[in-house]
Each structure stands twice: as C-alpha cells, then as structure tokens.
Scaffold this motif. Structure first.
Motif, PDB file in Angstrom:
ATOM      1  N   GLY A 356     -27.393  21.059  56.314  1.00 32.71           N
ATOM      2  CA  GLY A 356     -27.986  22.125  57.112  1.00 32.71           C
ATOM      3  C   GLY A 356     -27.129  22.617  58.255  1.00 32.71           C
ATOM      4  N   ARG A 357     -26.020  21.961  58.541  1.00 34.41           N
ATOM      5  CA  ARG A 357     -25.151  22.369  59.643  1.00 34.41           C
ATOM      6  C   ARG A 357     -24.104  23.368  59.154  1.00 34.41           C
ATOM      7  NH1 ARG A 357     -25.835  19.755  64.299  1.00 34.41           N
ATOM      8  NH2 ARG A 357     -26.894  17.719  64.324  1.00 34.41           N
ATOM      9  N   GLU A 358     -24.037  24.508  59.842  1.00 32.31           N
ATOM     10  CA  GLU A 358     -23.072  25.538  59.472  1.00 32.31           C
ATOM     11  C   GLU A 358     -21.641  25.034  59.553  1.00 32.31           C
ATOM     12  OE1 GLU A 358     -23.879  29.841  60.358  1.00 32.31           O
ATOM     13  OE2 GLU A 358     -25.131  28.951  61.932  1.00 32.31           O
ATOM     14  N   SER A 359     -21.371  24.124  60.462  1.00 35.47           N
ATOM     15  CA  SER A 359     -20.006  23.632  60.641  1.00 35.47           C
ATOM     16  C   SER A 359     -19.493  22.872  59.421  1.00 35.47           C
ATOM     17  CB  SER A 359     -19.938  22.720  61.874  1.00 35.47           C
ATOM     18  OG  SER A 359     -20.842  21.623  61.741  1.00 35.47           O
ATOM     19  N   LEU A 360     -20.380  22.481  58.516  1.00 32.23           N
ATOM     20  CA  LEU A 360     -19.969  21.717  57.332  1.00 32.23           C
ATOM     21  C   LEU A 360     -19.844  22.590  56.081  1.00 32.23           C
ATOM     22  CD1 LEU A 360     -22.230  18.552  57.785  1.00 32.23           C
ATOM     23  CD2 LEU A 360     -19.822  18.833  58.414  1.00 32.23           C
ATOM     24  N   ALA A 361     -20.028  23.901  56.229  1.00 32.18           N
ATOM     25  CA  ALA A 361     -20.011  24.783  55.060  1.00 32.18           C
ATOM     26  C   ALA A 361     -18.698  24.679  54.296  1.00 32.18           C
ATOM     27  CB  ALA A 361     -20.273  26.222  55.484  1.00 32.18           C
ATOM     28  N   GLY A 362     -17.590  24.727  55.001  1.00 32.20           N
ATOM     29  CA  GLY A 362     -16.293  24.676  54.334  1.00 32.20           C
ATOM     30  C   GLY A 362     -16.063  23.372  53.615  1.00 32.20           C
ATOM     31  N   ASP A 363     -16.438  22.262  54.232  1.00 30.39           N
ATOM     32  CA  ASP A 363     -16.255  20.948  53.599  1.00 30.39           C
ATOM     33  C   ASP A 363     -17.099  20.832  52.341  1.00 30.39           C
ATOM     34  OD1 ASP A 363     -14.500  19.476  55.571  1.00 30.39           O
ATOM     35  OD2 ASP A 363     -16.137  20.035  56.902  1.00 30.39           O
ATOM     36  N   TRP A 364     -18.351  21.322  52.420  1.00 29.45           N
ATOM     37  CA  TRP A 364     -19.215  21.215  51.243  1.00 29.45           C
ATOM     38  C   TRP A 364     -18.708  22.115  50.115  1.00 29.45           C
ATOM     39  CZ3 TRP A 364     -22.359  24.124  48.059  1.00 29.45           C
ATOM     40  CH2 TRP A 364     -23.253  23.406  47.252  1.00 29.45           C
ATOM     41  N   THR A 365     -18.263  23.297  50.459  1.00 32.31           N
ATOM     42  CA  THR A 365     -17.750  24.214  49.434  1.00 32.31           C
ATOM     43  C   THR A 365     -16.511  23.635  48.775  1.00 32.31           C
ATOM     44  OG1 THR A 365     -18.627  26.112  50.646  1.00 32.31           O
ATOM     45  CG2 THR A 365     -16.952  26.559  48.982  1.00 32.31           C
ATOM     46  N   ASP A 366     -15.667  22.976  49.549  1.00 30.33           N
ATOM     47  CA  ASP A 366     -14.486  22.324  48.963  1.00 30.33           C
ATOM     48  C   ASP A 366     -14.892  21.249  47.965  1.00 30.33           C
ATOM     49  OD1 ASP A 366     -12.809  23.908  50.468  1.00 30.33           O
ATOM     50  OD2 ASP A 366     -12.457  22.386  52.023  1.00 30.33           O
ATOM     51  N   ALA A 367     -15.981  20.541  48.273  1.00 30.20           N
ATOM     52  CA  ALA A 367     -16.447  19.482  47.378  1.00 30.20           C
ATOM     53  C   ALA A 367     -17.182  20.045  46.165  1.00 30.20           C
ATOM     54  CB  ALA A 367     -17.362  18.517  48.135  1.00 30.20           C
ATOM     55  N   HIS A 368     -17.759  21.268  46.301  1.00 36.12           N
ATOM     56  CA  HIS A 368     -18.513  21.893  45.211  1.00 36.12           C
ATOM     57  C   HIS A 368     -18.045  23.343  45.050  1.00 36.12           C
ATOM     58  CE1 HIS A 368     -21.389  18.515  45.233  1.00 36.12           C
ATOM     59  NE2 HIS A 368     -21.350  18.604  46.549  1.00 36.12           N
ATOM     60  N   PRO A 369     -16.822  23.552  44.622  1.00 37.25           N
ATOM     61  CA  PRO A 369     -16.268  24.914  44.613  1.00 37.25           C
ATOM     62  C   PRO A 369     -17.002  25.893  43.709  1.00 37.25           C
ATOM     63  CG  PRO A 369     -14.853  23.378  43.416  1.00 37.25           C
ATOM     64  CD  PRO A 369     -15.860  22.545  44.122  1.00 37.25           C
ATOM     65  N   ASP A 370     -17.727  25.389  42.717  1.00 32.55           N
ATOM     66  CA  ASP A 370     -18.401  26.275  41.775  1.00 32.55           C
ATOM     67  C   ASP A 370     -19.845  26.600  42.192  1.00 32.55           C
ATOM     68  OD1 ASP A 370     -16.126  26.221  40.156  1.00 32.55           O
ATOM     69  OD2 ASP A 370     -16.828  24.433  39.087  1.00 32.55           O
ATOM     70  N   LEU A 371     -20.287  26.060  43.323  1.00 31.90           N
ATOM     71  CA  LEU A 371     -21.683  26.222  43.727  1.00 31.90           C
ATOM     72  C   LEU A 371     -21.831  27.015  45.021  1.00 31.90           C
ATOM     73  CD1 LEU A 371     -23.008  22.605  42.973  1.00 31.90           C
ATOM     74  CD2 LEU A 371     -22.976  24.594  41.452  1.00 31.90           C
ATOM     75  N   GLY A 372     -20.786  27.711  45.414  1.00 27.05           N
ATOM     76  CA  GLY A 372     -20.808  28.429  46.682  1.00 27.05           C
ATOM     77  C   GLY A 372     -21.894  29.472  46.790  1.00 27.05           C
ATOM     78  N   ALA A 373     -22.360  30.001  45.664  1.00 30.95           N
ATOM     79  CA  ALA A 373     -23.411  31.030  45.707  1.00 30.95           C
ATOM     80  C   ALA A 373     -24.694  30.488  46.309  1.00 30.95           C
ATOM     81  CB  ALA A 373     -23.677  31.561  44.298  1.00 30.95           C
ATOM     82  N   PHE A 374     -24.989  29.215  46.080  1.00 31.13           N
ATOM     83  CA  PHE A 374     -26.177  28.621  46.685  1.00 31.13           C
ATOM     84  C   PHE A 374     -26.042  28.601  48.207  1.00 31.13           C
ATOM     85  CE2 PHE A 374     -26.576  26.386  42.475  1.00 31.13           C
ATOM     86  CZ  PHE A 374     -27.812  26.916  42.124  1.00 31.13           C
ATOM     87  N   LEU A 375     -24.872  28.197  48.684  1.00 30.98           N
ATOM     88  CA  LEU A 375     -24.661  28.097  50.125  1.00 30.98           C
ATOM     89  C   LEU A 375     -24.647  29.468  50.788  1.00 30.98           C
ATOM     90  CD1 LEU A 375     -24.180  26.070  52.395  1.00 30.98           C
ATOM     91  CD2 LEU A 375     -21.724  26.339  52.014  1.00 30.98           C
ATOM     92  N   ALA A 376     -24.117  30.467  50.092  1.00 39.19           N
ATOM     93  CA  ALA A 376     -24.064  31.817  50.665  1.00 39.19           C
ATOM     94  C   ALA A 376     -25.460  32.332  50.999  1.00 39.19           C
ATOM     95  CB  ALA A 376     -23.365  32.767  49.691  1.00 39.19           C
ATOM     96  N   GLY A 377     -26.457  31.901  50.240  1.00 38.78           N
ATOM     97  CA  GLY A 377     -27.814  32.360  50.471  1.00 38.78           C
ATOM     98  C   GLY A 377     -28.414  31.884  51.776  1.00 38.78           C
TER      99      GLY A 377
END
Length: 428
Positions: A356-377
């Motif tokens: 839930g922390r915005e500061s972790l968006a990049g780290d999570w996307t790096d770990a799940h590069p194919d799921l970024g559309a979920f996070l963008a929402g």
C-alpha cells in the motif's frame, strides 16, 4: 466530527451481526478471502487476553488464511518482529473469520490486531469496535490516497492497509494474436475486441454480473451509486445509464457472458479453460492461473477507459486495533512493523498482492514486471465501501445487474429501483 466510539454491548452485537450479514451479501466482492482457511482456533481462544512476557507482552494478530505460502511468509515477518522487540506476537488464522471476529469483539476481550476489510469498516466503526489510527501509524502519507480513503470514515483514519488488489483486463495473448486484436484501451475498442474474439462457444469477454465488476464501468462513465459522503443516491443518472446500456448491449450481442453461462464457477475459471478470451478480475487470478491453468498464455492491461476516463475498484484489508485491546501501545507497535517498508516489500514481492505504500511501487513492479497494470490502477481506484445498513440496497443492485445481463431487465428500471431502495437508508 467522528461519531462516538462508545457503544453498549447489545448494540455492538447487533451491529456486528449486521456486518456479518453485509459481508455474506457482498461475498463476491471479497475474492474468497476465507476460502482455504486452515486455522483451527475459534471461540474463546480468539478473545484470550494477551499474556505478559518478562520484557513485554504477547500479542495476537487474528485474520483469515490466504493459503499456506502466504501464511508462512506472514509468520516469518511476525517472527522477525518478536526477535527484535520486547514483545512477542503470533498470527492466528481462523476459519469462518467474520463469525469468529464477531464473537471475539462482542466477548469484550478481543485479539490485539485484526484484519478488517474496507467494506466492513463502517459497521465496525459504528459499533465502537475499533481504536482510531490517527497519529499512530508512521509515515501515513506514504499510503496511496485511495487506500487511506478506504480506511477513513467520518474523517478519521482507522487502520493502515495490509496490501491491496485492483481490477484489470486479463486477456489470452494467443487468441488476440490469432484474431489480429490489440488489447483494448477504451470502450469502443473493448466492444470491437469482444466481437472479434467471440467464436462459437468461446466468448469474447466473461464478466461477473455484480456491482464489484459493473461498478468499474459506472466510474469510467462518471457515475456512482451514492455521493462521496453517502448522503445522496446518485445511481439514477445518465452516466450510469450509459455504462449499463453499454454492457447490456455486449451481452445482448453475445460478445460478453457470465461464468455460469460458460459452466464455470467464476470468470477466472472460464478464462483459464479458454472458454473466454478476456475477463476482468483482480490480482487473485494470478495464482489461480499459475496453479490451475499453467499452459494458458495470458497478460494483463489496465481496464479500458470510458467517457469520463479510467476507473477501477480497490479491494483491501487493513491491520486494525480493537478499541477493547488491553495492549494498544504494543499493538500499534506491531502494526507499524507489519506496514513498514521492509516488511511490506518482503511480503508482497512473493505474491501478486501489492504494497500500500507508494514508495514501494518501483520495487514491486521490478519483482512483478508483467503485473504493472494492477498497480497502475491504484492512482484512480475507488474502494468497495458503503454505510451500515446498505446491504439490502446492494442486493437490489446485484439482482438488477443479473437481470440486465440475462436480458430480462432494463437499465432504466434497475437504476430507478435501486435509487428508491437506497434513499431511505441514506435518510433522504
């Protein structure tokens, strides 16, 4: 001003019973939170008062099981907390979580930290069951605004999110390639893609006939069920009419369907069985596809935008401290550890749920590069949440949506009926 959190035990029990009924009525929105629970502790054990250790207190986090792998990951984080703190903690996953939580809170000696779903928060706040989180959570501003809003009621922030999921468009890569179709980015393209991908017994789009799916289209059209303050019904509007008529036409043309019509238990299963080329689901579909349908070649895109722009739901659970907890200071210490950057990243890097922390968006996307559309929402998502007493209105709405999808109800009739059902609940 927040409402009083002092409540008579009888009213507490009544409101918690209403919360449980609300949860049952809206079960489709909770992506089977309680499915697969393997905890054995129920009843009085859930409400046992913490025991003093030599240097601190023993804390209990009560929640539901999300599966062995996620439970093990959470237990590892809690073990780390116990090692570095004067307190100790344990995770107690229980079956039939809503019922167990109701009993624990009504008993007067609840666990120190509990899971609370965003759509149940208002009921628990009205019942006086929760201690407010304002001033208790470190770096509160780092949480996505949509998540802070999901756990804010009457202007008070009650609990920080454990993690979250959003809705996105999941599509079969091979089917789109064969049809020469690109992932749709707006409603017009979605209709065109659904038509092109419909082939015999295969549907272009499989979609749940319920508010937690159709509601995203309402947002994309600029509509909503109520105003943001839950003081006025806004469902009978041209914006919602446009959204419902768009989906009704897809169903009428045979380009969209429900899981039931495809002999599947839920849209993710129909998609995995390749009975449909596209579906709209949340992060929870990832594990199901990986485990049950490993040969399906799939990908994820943000939901197509509507006339008013993007829109999706956020589904989330928080770590809350009961008002009756005997160790609130220690409980908030545990909560802050669980929602620290390190703990959130450690937990969510292993699973498709998102921190839930915005500061972790990049780290999570790096770990799940194919799921970024979920996070963008997360930037434009809206919580699934209403005021206490609204369950019957949602039943009326869901019944109407099912009728529209089946072709035996009209959008105008449904929107008017839901508006009339909701007005008395909101005091109109």
């Amino acid at each position: 001003m927040p409402r009083s959190t002092t409540t008579h035990p009888t009213r507490l029990a009544a409101l918690l019973t209403a919360a449980a009924m609300f949860a049952a009525a809206c079960g489709g929105s909770n992506f089977d939170d309680n499915e697969g629970n393997d905890g054995a502790a129920t009843g009085a054990e859930n409400g046992d008062a913490p025991t003093d250790d030599a240097d601190g207190v023993s804390l209990t986090l009560m929640g539901f099981s999300s599966g062995t792998a996620e439970d093990d990951a959470l237990n590892a984080i809690i073990e780390s907390y116990s090692e570095q703190s004067s307190n100790t903690a344990r995770f107690n996953p229980v079956p039939e979580y809503d019922t167990a939580l109701q009993a624990a809170l009504a008993g007067g000696s609840p666990p120190d930290v509990i899971y609370v779903d965003s759509n149940r928060l208002p009921d628990l706040v009205e019942a006086g069951a929760l201690a407010p989180a304002d001033g208790q959570v470190e770096n509160e501003e780092d949480f996505y605004e949509s998540l802070r809003g999901a756990f804010t009621y009457d202007g008070t922030f009650w609990c920080p999110p454990k993690d979250f999921s959003t809705l996105a468009l999941v599509y079969n890569v091979d089917m789109l390639d064969e049809a020469g179709v690109e992932p749709p980015t707006d409603w017009a393209e979605l209709a065109e893609a659904a038509e092109a991908l419909t082939d015999g017994d295969r549907a272009g789009l499989v979609l749940g006939a319920e508010y937690p799916r159709w509601g995203a289209f309402m947002f994309q059209a600029g509509g909503s069920v109520t105003d943001d303050e839950f003081t006025e019904m806004t469902i009978d509007s041209d914006e919602n009419r446009e959204a419902f008529n768009f989906l009704a036409q897809l169903h009428a043309d045979g380009y969209a369907t429900t899981a039931t019509e495809l002999d599947a238990g839920w849209p993710g299963e129909a998609f995995g069985q390749e009975r449909a080329a596209m579906t709209i689901e949340g992060n929870w579909i990832v594990g199901a596809l990986q485990n049950d349908f490993p040969d399906v070649n799939w990908a994820v895109a943000e939901l197509p935008v509507g006339p008013a722009g993007p829109g999706t739901f956020v589904f989330t659970v928080c770590y809350a401290v009961p008002a009756a907890s005997e160790n609130q200071e220690a409980a908030w210490d545990l909560v802050n550890y669980l929602v620290s950057q390190e703990a959130l990243l450690e937990f969510t890097e292993q699973f498709p749920v998102m921190p839930g922390r915005e500061s972790l968006a990049g780290d999570w996307t790096d770990a799940h590069p194919d799921l970024g559309a979920f996070l963008a929402g997360a930037d434009y998502a809206r919580p699934f949440q209403f005021i206490p007493g609204f369950a019957g209105v949602l039943d009326t709405l869901n019944d109407g949506i099912q009728g529209i999808a089946a072709g035996n109800r009209e959008a105008d009739e449904v929107l008017q009926q839901v508006g009339e059902a909701g007005s008395p609940v909101l005091g109109q």
